[in-house]
Design an enzyme around this catalytic site. Structure first.
Site, PDB file in Angstrom:
ATOM      1  N   CYS A   1       0.847  -1.195   0.000  1.00  0.00           N
ATOM      2  CA  CYS A   1       0.000   0.000   0.000  1.00  0.00           C
ATOM      3  C   CYS A   1       0.879   1.240   0.000  1.00  0.00           C
ATOM      4  O   CYS A   1       1.957   1.243   0.602  1.00  0.00           O
ATOM      5  CB  CYS A   1      -0.906   0.002   1.235  1.00  0.00           C
ATOM      6  N   ASP A   2       0.427   2.264  -0.692  1.00  0.00           N
ATOM      7  CA  ASP A   2       1.105   3.551  -0.639  1.00  0.00           C
ATOM      8  C   ASP A   2       0.050   4.649  -0.646  1.00  0.00           C
ATOM      9  O   ASP A   2      -0.934   4.561  -1.381  1.00  0.00           O
ATOM     10  CB  ASP A   2       2.058   3.739  -1.814  1.00  0.00           C
TER      11      ASP A   2
END
Length: 194
Positions: A72-73
């Site tokens: 995830c970013d």
């Protein structure tokens, strides 16, 4: 049940994932974000970063069976400009001053990689956040708490900066760092029912 691995050192992401999953591992990604430069498309960019983190962690896994890696970013965008984590207090001040009285977007890219089959799915979530008008003193006081330095856009909605938020349109958990509804639907697509 597949073994779920979160490719993140973020305590906020770990806390959010614990809300929907009892058992998962954490393996911190060593993905070099500069190897995926921004090319004008924010959704593609955050999904590429999330995929890079998931693939980086998948290379560290010895047992290739039944592992799903979540990457995830999250980033903040204002006027189509990416605001990552501030470099210093001056940078944090400038970011918060720009966001003051304005609407911005928070994007999170998600990637789920099945290590054994190498199947990967990616998606993103965008949430619009409007800040009230902030004074220089409010910004300085917030920065001096230390809360702004490790967060995209120089603020954490779940902390003291929550009072800056006039309204939000979209997923609150996305702004915190892990869009739970989107993650749940992606896990279901990969055969995991919570």
């Amino acid at each position: 049940m597949k073994n779920i691995i979160l490719a993140s050192a973020s305590e906020r992401r770990q806390e959010l994932l614990k809300r929907i999953l009892e058992d998962f591992q954490i393996i911190v990604s060593d993905f070099d974000e500069s190897s995926a430069p921004f090319k004008d498309n924010i959704p593609s960019y955050v999904m590429n970063l999330a995929e890079g983190k998931a693939r980086s962690v998948s290379k560290k896994i010895m047992d290739q069976d039944s592992n799903l890696v979540i990457g995830c970013d999250t980033l903040v965008a204002f006027n189509n400009k990416v605001l990552g984590k501030p470099k210093d207090k001056k940078d944090a001040f400038e970011m918060l001053q720009a966001l003051s009285g304005n609407e911005h977007e928070v994007y999170s890219g998600l990637a789920i990689l099945d290590v054994k089959s190498n199947k990967i799915i990616t998606d993103f979530v965008c949430t619009k956040v409007k800040f009230s008008k902030l004074t220089s003193l409010q910004i300085e006081k917030y920065i001096n708490t230390g809360d702004s330095m490790d967060k995209a856009g120089a603020y954490g909605i779940q902390g003291k900066a929550g009072v800056f938020v006039e309204n939000i349109n979209g997923c609150y958990y996305n702004v915190v760092g892990l869009p739970l509804n989107k993650l749940n639907s992606m896990l279901m697509e990969m055969g995991v029912n919570l």
